[in-house]
Design a protein around this motif. Structure first.
Motif, PDB file in Angstrom:
ATOM      1  N   ASN A  43       0.805  -1.224   0.000  1.00 22.54           N
ATOM      2  CA  ASN A  43       0.000   0.000   0.000  1.00 22.54           C
ATOM      3  C   ASN A  43       0.837   1.272   0.000  1.00 22.54           C
ATOM      4  O   ASN A  43       2.043   1.231   0.225  1.00 22.54           O
ATOM      5  N   ASP A 244      -1.695  -3.982  10.436  1.00 21.73           N
ATOM      6  CA  ASP A 244      -1.914  -4.513   9.095  1.00 21.73           C
ATOM      7  C   ASP A 244      -2.816  -5.750   8.971  1.00 21.73           C
ATOM      8  O   ASP A 244      -2.406  -6.769   8.410  1.00 21.73           O
ATOM      9  N   GLU A 246      -5.050  -6.446   6.856  1.00 16.56           N
ATOM     10  CA  GLU A 246      -5.746  -6.359   5.562  1.00 16.56           C
ATOM     11  C   GLU A 246      -6.163  -7.730   5.012  1.00 16.56           C
ATOM     12  O   GLU A 246      -7.018  -7.805   4.132  1.00 16.56           O
TER      13      GLU A 246
HETATM   14 MG   LIG Z   1       0.055  -5.383   4.390  1.00 15.36          MG
END
Ligand SMILES: [Mg+2]
Ligand SMILES: Nc1ncnc2c1ncn2[C@@H]1O[C@H](COP(=O)(O)OP(=O)(O)OP(=O)(O)O)[C@@H](O)[C@H]1O
Length: 331
Positions: A43, A244, A246
């Motif tokens: 990202n 994180d 995600e």
């Molecule tokens: Mg990540």
């Protein structure tokens, strides 16, 4: 009408009006500095500093930030936000993660509390770096608390995160076994290609891996962080923080713990520490250890042979031993 997603940049002329538009900066607040907070791949992640505060901006785009030619689910930051929403009423979990300050669903941007410029635990892969027992305890307790508290019997909310799971599925269960997958393993470590050949030809092994892959893709009962390895553990002045999520979804805790233990192995941590990790977890939460072992094996195979390589320092012989061990577990 839907607004076009804004492409953020490090340029203050772009960033300042955007952040003001979101209400994330006061009208007269100025950006003093922006910096890359740490080594991420997926990202666009930025630390924004004003005279009054600093915070972290994370934007997901339709591609992998470090490899713009590689497509990735554009809305993944929103899945990450859903994870933060799911833990919002659990103080023990919240205090070990950054606070989610804001979400821009239109442009897929998170505004996260700045945990300071700590490093993640990827240094564990270096030679002679060892996790302390107190650190291990924090890491395991967090994830056991997550699994125990947030599952299909405690919440009606779901987090299928299908697109991210599909992406991860390809990397974990498919690419490592494709002969010409674009990666020459000898470039990683001379001799590794030869070592890997046998695994790429092993249809029995691949059949078992494929079944585990289907299991990963099917919905489970337990909220997982989804990427629980040293890169998601941050060393800060207030101790270890978890970032994180995600790749989070409701799945098998055995997958999560299998991944964690696999990384402790590849980081050459002592068997004693790995046994302790498993014991700490099973003292807190239920686990099918047999299934967990299989996911350890799958993660070892994919990290040593697959595309998402780690900064490992174990030598060829050590990698070979781990791969053989993995095969023994699976077939
Ligand atoms: Mg990540
Ligand atoms: N809230 C935070 N406070 C301080 N630093 C942070 C914070 N969030 C992220 N970082 C830093 O930025 C780095 C990248 O963040 P993150 O892992 O969330 O991004 P990513 O793009 O998903 O990375 P990856 O490709 O490794 O998955 C982290 O390793 C960490 O150093």
């Amino acid at each position: 009408m839907l607004k076009k997603a804004e492409q953020l940049s490090t340029d203050k002329k772009v960033l300042e009006p955007y952040l003001k538009g979101q209400g994330w900066l006061n009208e007269n607040e100025k950006i003093i500095d922006v910096e890359i907070p740490g080594a991420g791949n997926m990202n666009f992640t930025l630390r924004v500093k004003t005279g009054e505060r600093s915070f972290i901006i994370k934007q997901s785009r339709a591609y992998v930030e470090k490899y713009p030619k590689v497509a990735a689910p554009a809305e993944r930051a929103l899945r990450e936000a859903e994870f933060y929403a799911l833990i919002a009423s659990y103080d023990d979990l919240k205090k070990q993660m950054p606070r989610l300050i804001g979400v821009d669903s239109n442009s897929h941007v998170l505004n996260l509390e700045d945990l300071g410029d700590g490093i993640d635990y990827s240094f564990l892969y270096q030679k002679d770096k060892n996790l302390e027992e107190a650190e291990l305890e924090r890491i395991i307790t967090f994830v056991a608390t997550l699994h125990n508290n947030i599952n299909t019997s405690t919440t009606k909310q779901r987090l299928p995160n299908r697109e991210m799971r599909k992406l991860n599925h390809e990397h974990i269960f498919i690419y490592p076994y494709v002969k010409e997958n674009g990666l020459n393993l000898d470039d990683i470590l001379p001799g590794l290609r030869g070592v890997g050949e046998k695994f790429k030809e092993d249809k029995a092994l691949q059949g078992i891996v494929q079944k585990l892959g289907n299991r990963y893709l099917s919905d489970g009962t337990t909220l997982l962080h989804g990427d629980y390895f040293p890169g998601s553990w941050l060393r800060t002045n207030e101790g270890i923080k978890i970032i994180d999520p995600e790749f989070s979804f409701f799945g098998d805790p055995e997958f999560e713990i299998g991944v964690t233990l696999a990384h402790l192995k590849m980081a050459n941590q002592s068997q004693n520490l790995i046994d302790k990790a498993l014991k700490m977890y099973t003292n807190l939460a239920p686990l099918d250890e047999h299934l967990c072992m299989k996911f350890i094996a799958v993660e070892v195979l994919r990290r040593i042979l697959g595309l998402a390589q780690l900064p490992l320092t174990i030598n060829l012989e050590q990698r070979k031993v781990l791969l053989e061990e993995a095969r023994e577990i699976l077939v």
